[in-house]
Design a protein around this motif. Structure first.
Motif, mmCIF file in Angstrom:
data_model
loop_
_atom_site.group_PDB
_atom_site.id
_atom_site.type_symbol
_atom_site.label_atom_id
_atom_site.label_comp_id
_atom_site.label_asym_id
_atom_site.label_seq_id
_atom_site.Cartn_x
_atom_site.Cartn_y
_atom_site.Cartn_z
ATOM 1 N N ILE A 1 -27.193 22.093 7.956
ATOM 2 C CA ILE A 1 -26.597 23.358 8.381
ATOM 3 C C ILE A 1 -27.711 24.387 8.497
ATOM 4 N N PHE A 2 -27.727 25.092 9.621
ATOM 5 C CA PHE A 2 -28.609 26.250 9.806
ATOM 6 C C PHE A 2 -27.722 27.492 9.842
ATOM 7 N N PHE A 3 -28.095 28.496 9.050
ATOM 8 C CA PHE A 3 -27.235 29.660 8.869
ATOM 9 C C PHE A 3 -27.988 30.939 9.201
ATOM 10 N N ASN A 4 -27.384 31.781 10.038
ATOM 11 C CA ASN A 4 -27.971 33.071 10.409
ATOM 12 C C ASN A 4 -26.977 34.165 10.031
ATOM 13 N N LYS A 5 -27.204 34.783 8.890
ATOM 14 C CA LYS A 5 -26.261 35.780 8.373
ATOM 15 C C LYS A 5 -26.199 37.015 9.268
ATOM 16 N N ARG A 6 -27.337 37.420 9.799
ATOM 17 C CA ARG A 6 -27.378 38.642 10.615
ATOM 18 C C ARG A 6 -26.525 38.501 11.866
ATOM 19 N N GLU A 7 -26.599 37.299 12.467
ATOM 20 C CA GLU A 7 -25.835 37.085 13.700
ATOM 21 C C GLU A 7 -24.456 36.488 13.425
ATOM 22 N N LYS A 8 -24.155 36.201 12.174
ATOM 23 C CA LYS A 8 -22.881 35.591 11.797
ATOM 24 C C LYS A 8 -22.665 34.273 12.547
ATOM 25 N N LYS A 9 -23.689 33.481 12.523
ATOM 26 C CA LYS A 9 -23.629 32.195 13.210
ATOM 27 C C LYS A 9 -24.173 31.100 12.303
ATOM 28 N N LEU A 10 -23.650 29.907 12.501
ATOM 29 C CA LEU A 10 -24.209 28.739 11.828
ATOM 30 C C LEU A 10 -24.045 27.543 12.747
ATOM 31 N N SER A 11 -24.815 26.523 12.479
ATOM 32 C CA SER A 11 -24.735 25.308 13.284
ATOM 33 C C SER A 11 -24.915 24.097 12.385
ATOM 34 N N LEU A 12 -24.304 23.019 12.814
ATOM 35 C CA LEU A 12 -24.439 21.734 12.134
ATOM 36 C C LEU A 12 -25.219 20.808 13.062
ATOM 37 N N HIS A 13 -26.328 20.287 12.560
ATOM 38 C CA HIS A 13 -27.139 19.349 13.317
ATOM 39 C C HIS A 13 -26.954 17.954 12.734
ATOM 40 N N ILE A 14 -26.618 17.022 13.597
ATOM 41 C CA ILE A 14 -26.511 15.616 13.192
ATOM 42 C C ILE A 14 -27.667 14.890 13.867
ATOM 43 N N THR A 15 -28.672 14.555 13.101
ATOM 44 C CA THR A 15 -29.828 13.883 13.675
ATOM 45 C C THR A 15 -29.620 12.368 13.683
ATOM 46 N N ASP A 16 -30.318 11.689 14.604
ATOM 47 C CA ASP A 16 -30.188 10.241 14.728
ATOM 48 C C ASP A 16 -28.716 9.836 14.734
ATOM 49 N N SER A 17 -27.947 10.430 15.631
ATOM 50 C CA SER A 17 -26.502 10.201 15.668
ATOM 51 C C SER A 17 -26.166 8.721 15.805
ATOM 52 N N GLN A 18 -25.131 8.316 15.096
ATOM 53 C CA GLN A 18 -24.662 6.932 15.098
ATOM 54 C C GLN A 18 -23.223 6.872 15.615
ATOM 55 N N PRO A 19 -22.822 5.750 16.218
ATOM 56 C CA PRO A 19 -21.432 5.643 16.678
ATOM 57 C C PRO A 19 -20.423 5.939 15.569
ATOM 58 N N GLY A 20 -20.769 5.628 14.329
ATOM 59 C CA GLY A 20 -19.894 5.908 13.196
ATOM 60 C C GLY A 20 -19.739 7.382 12.894
ATOM 61 N N ASP A 21 -20.544 8.226 13.536
ATOM 62 C CA ASP A 21 -20.404 9.673 13.363
ATOM 63 C C ASP A 21 -19.333 10.254 14.279
ATOM 64 N N SER A 22 -18.801 9.433 15.167
ATOM 65 C CA SER A 22 -17.767 9.900 16.094
ATOM 66 C C SER A 22 -16.548 10.361 15.306
#
Lengths: 112, 114
Positions: free
Chosen positions: A64-85
């Protein structure tokens, strides 16, 4: 008024790529941001969570990357696998005893 | 790990019908929640409770009543069901008093209102 917004609504990536899921919020009193994952036919389950004292939280291939000032966050899934669907929900709460407000979800499809 | 069960798992009723969805958790959690899940809307909170006899209104309470009879049991009541209430309903529990925010979800009840 939707207090927690997610984008995109759906996302398709190839196996091995990084999937990036976005979330934004309105309420500046929110102080806890979990991501829940829902596989078809199963129950939502906590994947990873962050509090505003940090701007990054890692757990294996999930960050998770979190930016409090902009009120935004993102979830990064690296090396995605079919099981992450699955469908991934961003959520937020304000204070210790507050209920969670969920976003509308991002459906992730990982192609082999 | 928390155990949350729901019954029935599937329910079909007609418009105007009376439906009760049941939820039980066996880990002595204080908080219990009812959500509905619809495509494009995510999980929306209907009602929640922080103990037996307590009820808090969620974000989409219209057409729903709820009752927490014991620490373990939380019921969702639809007294005059409408097709707009066709949805997948999840119950969840958590124990915020132990500084844990994690919610544990039940398997869901799929309700169809004809």
């Amino acid at each position: 008024q939707q207090q927690v917004r997610q984008s995109p609504q759906s996302l398709t990536v190839w196996e091995g790529e990084t999937a990036i899921l976005n979330c934004s919020y309105e309420d500046s009193t929110f102080d806890y941001f979990p991501w829940y994952r829902l596989f078809p036919g199963e129950s939502p389950a906590l994947l990873i969570a962050i509090r505003p004292v940090s701007n990054k939280k890692e757990d294996g291939r999930f960050t998770i990357f979190f930016n409090k000032r902009e009120k935004k966050l993102s979830l990064h899934i690296t090396d995605s696998q079919p099981g992450d669907s699955a469908t991934y929900f961003c959520a937020a709460s304000a204070g210790f005893a507050s209920a969670l407000t969920f976003g509308s979800g991002t459906k992730v499809i990982v192609l082999p | 790990e928390a155990a949350v069960t729901q019954s029935p798992r599937n329910k079909v009723t007609v418009t105007g019908g009376n439906v009760t969805l049941s939820c039980r958790q066996t880990n002595s959690h204080n908080y219990m929640y009812w959500y509905r899940q619809d495509t494009g809307h995510g999980l929306r909170l209907i009602h929640y409770s922080y103990g037996a006899g307590n009820l808090q209104i969620g974000d989409v309470p219209d057409g729903y009543k709820a009752t927490r009879t014991t620490q373990e049991d939380f019921f969702l009541l639809l007294e005059l069901a409408s097709p707009s209430q066709t949805s997948l309903y999840f119950c969840a529990s958590s124990d915020l008093d132990r500084s844990s925010y994690e919610q544990y979800f039940g398997p869901g009840t799929r309700l169809t209102v004809l």
